[in-house]
Design an enzyme around this catalytic site. Sequence first.
Site, PDB file in Angstrom:
ATOM      1  N   PRO A 123      33.205  59.064  72.074  1.00  0.00           N
ATOM      2  CA  PRO A 123      32.515  60.330  71.843  1.00  0.00           C
ATOM      3  C   PRO A 123      31.053  60.200  71.286  1.00  0.00           C
ATOM      4  CG  PRO A 123      34.224  59.714  70.322  1.00  0.00           C
ATOM      5  CD  PRO A 123      34.221  58.848  71.406  1.00  0.00           C
ATOM      6  N   ASN A 124      30.294  61.330  72.071  1.00  0.00           N
ATOM      7  CA  ASN A 124      28.769  61.605  71.393  1.00  0.00           C
ATOM      8  C   ASN A 124      28.001  60.341  71.607  1.00  0.00           C
ATOM      9  OD1 ASN A 124      29.614  64.134  69.924  1.00  0.00           O
ATOM     10  ND2 ASN A 124      30.519  62.676  68.476  1.00  0.00           N
TER      11      ASN A 124
ATOM     12  N   ARG B  80      20.326  61.916  69.588  1.00  0.00           N
ATOM     13  CA  ARG B  80      21.112  62.159  68.513  1.00  0.00           C
ATOM     14  C   ARG B  80      20.847  61.099  67.468  1.00  0.00           C
ATOM     15  NH1 ARG B  80      26.914  58.959  68.356  1.00  0.00           N
ATOM     16  NH2 ARG B  80      27.818  59.698  66.285  1.00  0.00           N
TER      17      ARG B  80
ATOM     18  N   TYR C 292      20.503  55.641  65.491  1.00  0.00           N
ATOM     19  CA  TYR C 292      21.148  55.039  66.945  1.00  0.00           C
ATOM     20  C   TYR C 292      19.960  54.760  67.880  1.00  0.00           C
ATOM     21  CZ  TYR C 292      25.498  57.034  65.091  1.00  0.00           C
ATOM     22  OH  TYR C 292      26.695  57.074  64.234  1.00  0.00           O
TER      23      TYR C 292
ATOM     24  N   ASN D 106      32.591  50.619  72.891  1.00  0.00           N
ATOM     25  CA  ASN D 106      32.186  51.447  71.655  1.00  0.00           C
ATOM     26  C   ASN D 106      33.012  52.704  71.499  1.00  0.00           C
ATOM     27  OD1 ASN D 106      30.846  52.731  69.622  1.00  0.00           O
ATOM     28  ND2 ASN D 106      28.952  52.301  70.325  1.00  0.00           N
TER      29      ASN D 106
ATOM     30  N   ALA E 118      33.368  57.192  66.794  1.00  0.00           N
ATOM     31  CA  ALA E 118      34.096  57.643  65.615  1.00  0.00           C
ATOM     32  C   ALA E 118      35.603  57.297  65.726  1.00  0.00           C
ATOM     33  CB  ALA E 118      33.946  59.062  65.216  1.00  0.00           C
TER      34      ALA E 118
ATOM     35  N   GLU F 256      34.278  44.634  70.449  1.00  0.00           N
ATOM     36  CA  GLU F 256      33.969  45.962  70.005  1.00  0.00           C
ATOM     37  C   GLU F 256      32.408  45.807  69.769  1.00  0.00           C
ATOM     38  OE1 GLU F 256      35.862  46.167  66.381  1.00  0.00           O
ATOM     39  OE2 GLU F 256      34.685  48.143  65.889  1.00  0.00           O
TER      40      GLU F 256
ATOM     41  N   HIS G 203      28.937  48.336  68.208  1.00  0.00           N
ATOM     42  CA  HIS G 203      28.225  49.458  67.631  1.00  0.00           C
ATOM     43  C   HIS G 203      26.901  49.185  67.551  1.00  0.00           C
ATOM     44  CE1 HIS G 203      32.404  50.759  66.419  1.00  0.00           C
ATOM     45  NE2 HIS G 203      32.366  49.579  66.185  1.00  0.00           N
TER      46      HIS G 203
ATOM     47  N   ARG H 272      27.062  51.815  56.010  1.00  0.00           N
ATOM     48  CA  ARG H 272      26.963  53.318  56.245  1.00  0.00           C
ATOM     49  C   ARG H 272      28.095  53.689  55.213  1.00  0.00           C
ATOM     50  NH1 ARG H 272      26.675  55.098  61.816  1.00  0.00           N
ATOM     51  NH2 ARG H 272      26.006  57.152  61.020  1.00  0.00           N
TER      52      ARG H 272
END
Length: 143
Positions: free
Chosen positions: A10-11, A18, A23, A75, A78, A99, A101, A108
């Site tokens: 998502p996103n 964004r 990012y 990825n 969230a 994985e 990111h 964070r």
Amino acid sequence: MDKVFLINGPNLNLLGMREPEIYGKTSLSRIVKIVKGLARQKGVKLKSYQSNHEGRIIDRIQSLTNKGFKGLIINPGAYTHYSYAIRDAIKASGLKTVEIHLSDIEKREEFRKVSVIKDVCAAQIKGLGPEGYVKALEILLDS
Ligand code: DQA
């Protein structure tokens, strides 16, 4: 020809627009193009999928089982931090999974420090921006 699969959650379709300070300014389509190009150079076909929906991501992971994929780069956005369902799907698939990111989730907010998929993955790449996708592919193919 070996095949690998890339899933973005998502996103991540909003990459480039964004929160670019976190990012970066590179769009998802650009990242996918770069990683596909690298895969091709290495004689591998990379297929890519993005969804904002947990169930669709799970359906896609399930559909990869026994289809000759060498591995999966994911990825989960969230969902990384709380989707036991995606974790279970990765585990059930039996696929070597990396994985990835863009941001360094360890540096964070507290909730981002937890990855519920980390221990069902062969490696976790974080904080390298788009370059991390290239690294993830290298790790996936390195065996
Ligand atoms: C992300 C980190 C997640 O915490 C966040 O929800 C994302 C992107 C990353 O690539 O840095 O959507 O997975």
